[in-house]
Design an enzyme around this catalytic site. Structure first.
Site, mmCIF file in Angstrom:
data_model
loop_
_atom_site.group_PDB
_atom_site.id
_atom_site.type_symbol
_atom_site.label_atom_id
_atom_site.label_comp_id
_atom_site.label_asym_id
_atom_site.label_seq_id
_atom_site.Cartn_x
_atom_site.Cartn_y
_atom_site.Cartn_z
ATOM 1 C CG ASP A 212 1.373 -8.933 0.532
ATOM 2 O OD1 ASP A 212 1.733 -8.476 -0.570
ATOM 3 O OD2 ASP A 212 1.817 -8.509 1.602
ATOM 4 N N GLY B 243 -7.349 -10.234 8.356
ATOM 5 C CA GLY B 243 -7.943 -9.406 9.400
ATOM 6 C C GLY B 243 -7.862 -9.983 10.792
ATOM 7 C CG ASP C 291 2.247 -14.362 5.942
ATOM 8 O OD1 ASP C 291 1.015 -14.508 6.012
ATOM 9 O OD2 ASP C 291 2.807 -13.253 6.055
#
Lengths: 379, 379
Positions: free
Chosen positions: A95, A224, A274
């Site tokens: 990430d 988000g 994930d």
């Protein structure tokens, strides 16, 4: 070496579920796929041998924020990248660090340049910019590198969500530029994925999806979501994004989720997931199994000597009984945390494999309807 | 089924080291052997698969005190014994609970009848007697059951050590009687081992060894050593006991120890060891390796990408680097505790195997002299 390839093998006729194959220089991933989270390089409480033999993981995730703070890029570079450091030989996705900066850091300040934040370990101050985050992920050596984004909280009003999304888009341009200017680090191809934002505002999500679709990268991510919004909103916005993202590229829904969330989102066209839930909840005695959700701390399992889960093709889950795992958890034994984590991750991977198979054989919708009540129920 | 058999294969000519083979209904143990401690049924932080593949354990130990308190004999009986409960298919030895009662329990009172003690978990009061401890170990289903003894602290004056030893001897008679009156529990033979006591007083140790030698059981244990006495005293009294114990029965030195303690005690005629040191010290970042003792927390390992230990035939220890294990330990990752425990236990088992091989080929003494400085040194 070639960039990441995505082969779309089959799209379900009744839903928008897809079966595909992602090829990276560290091997192939069959989608839909769940990616176990390896926070500081290791999937918590598991060895690589267990990830391979028990969980049957195909790709794991590393957290840029954590790896940057500890062990740091200097050590990772000296090791020759995260693969050599942790021994995981398959693909790795990292990430961008954005989400952790917002959720873990004691204080942080967002500017056009980037984010100044304090380490949760020692309080020291650091700056993440789109450029530095590309450099860090290059050093980690991820096969899939995520763009630096701002993840606005839920709920965010229209004005904030729009401003935040536009910042994320400007940051994407800087990420792309830096990524293009820097070479692959360790002899294999690294790939950049951009991230859709836009809060829970339809026109923003559509605009962001279109922006990301036009970025010309090898995959797309949706960020988000799963940040506290109601479940139907998660599905609504996931579906909306998928409609505006390119068909021929893999779609990664970040941070999702529960097994039933994943099945619904597969039906909406998501390929990659994930979440820390399987490992975190496992360590807290909550098991996901092919027969439902179990609180293994419960007294009812005290003398239940049936296997933890014999239905998911995981040797460890079939070997140990519910009663034994309960005993280990009650006694605070580390081995219990390991076995519970194996069960949950193996279940997640099994569920993805089953979903894929049913997409390929054309009965995904009816299979999903049949299995949902079975895996949601509390045993 | 036959009782435990001990085949003495070779006795070293230069020392008193022995190579042998113990046969139980759950399989054969090649001696000298180290028995990993599975406190509440599991060897801390390891799965059975890791005990087999990585550690190559041949027999494990369970703690009667811990198993009695949690999960309790009712659960263990319902499971069909500890083997079925924890999935370990080899031999199991259980201690008598005596040592834990003295070392862990908040308060305890010793009488002729037995020991009243308080649980370290909830403060509840319990009574262990020679009879109840036989019954509990029958329920656990250990292949080797230990007699109930009092382990006097070091130092103990002559009068106390004598009184305590005599109590242990009287308790042994009650253990033998109860054991003889109760059947094997789960279809295989259980075997009782008596324990030598006598503190650090020569005539008491000799008297106790002779008493235990005459008990006519299938093995002999030496207790009450490695409780704080100087190392040369450990060796002196171990040697003294061995001289007075039967040659044809396996000798178990309880709670010992460090790798170098074990090598010296093998030279004195000991066949079996147990100790929490490899797992406990491993969890505290202290590694025993074929090249010496390592504090893996140390900064010097930060960029040392060499294997943890490539010299002991353990895949996991050869797979991960010192730098990666250090990183996991610094980050407080459970996986680090597991890998460190595997390393230490695999090293202990490797050392026993090496010792055995050198006893059989006749060069144990010179091998011991050569390897001692190598494994003791601090890296």
């Amino acid at each position: 070496m070639p960039t990441l390839q995505f082969q779309l093998q089959h799209t379900d006729s009744a839903t928008k579920a897809r079966a595909g194959r992602i090829t990276t220089d560290h091997g192939t991933i069959e989608t839909p796929i769940f990616m176990p989270v390896g926070t500081v390089g290791s999937v918590k409480s598991l060895t690589i041998a267990q990830l391979n033999a028990d969980v049957k993981a195909q790709i794991i995730l590393g957290n840029t924020y954590h790896l940057y703070l500890r062990p740091g890029t200097e050590v990772l570079e000296a090791a020759g990248g995260l693969h050599r450091f942790n021994g995981w030989q398959g693909p790795i996705l990292t990430d961008s660090g954005g989400y952790q900066v917002f959720s873990l850091s004691g204080s942080r300040k967002i500017t056009e340049e980037g984010v100044v934040f304090q380490s949760h370990i020692d309080g020291s101050k650091h700056l993440f910019t789109p450029e530095s985050v590309m450099d860090i992920q290059r050093s980690i050596g991820a096969d899939i590198v995520m763009a630096f984004d701002e993840c606005p909280p839920y709920p965010s009003d229209y004005a904030y969500a729009k401003k935040s999304m536009e910042l994320t888009h400007r940051w994407l341009e800087r990420c792309k530029q830096r990524f293009a200017q820097t070479p692959d680090r360790y002899g294999y191809t690294q790939n950049l994925f951009p991230i859709v934002q836009g809060g829970t505002h339809k026109d923003l999500r559509i605009a962001s999806s279109q922006y990301i679709a036009e970025a010309g990268l090898t995959g797309c991510a949706i960020g988000g979501l799963s940040v506290g919004e109601p479940e139907d909103m998660l599905y609504e916005f996931t579906g909306l994004c998928c409609e505006h993202l390119p068909v021929q590229k893999p779609r990664y829904l970040m941070g999702v989720g529960t097994p039933w969330n994943m099945l619904e989102c597969i039906a909406l066209g998501i390929d990659m997931f994930d979440c820390v839930m399987p490992t975190r909840n496992g360590r807290n005695a909550m098991l996901f199994t092919s027969e439902g959700v179990i609180n293994i701390d419960n007294k009812k399992w005290e003398k239940d000597f049936s296997p933890i889960d014999a239905g998911i093709g995981c040797e460890t889950s079939a070997y140990y009984s519910k009663a034994y795992l309960r005993h280990l958890m009650k006694a605070g034994e580390i081995t219990g945390l390991t076995i519970a984590s194996i069960q949950n991750l193996a279940f997640y991977l099994w569920l993805m494999k089953e979903a894929r198979q049913h997409i390929l054989q054309g009965d995904f919708a009816s299979w999903k309807q049949a299995i949902l009540p079975q895996i949601i129920r509390r045993c």
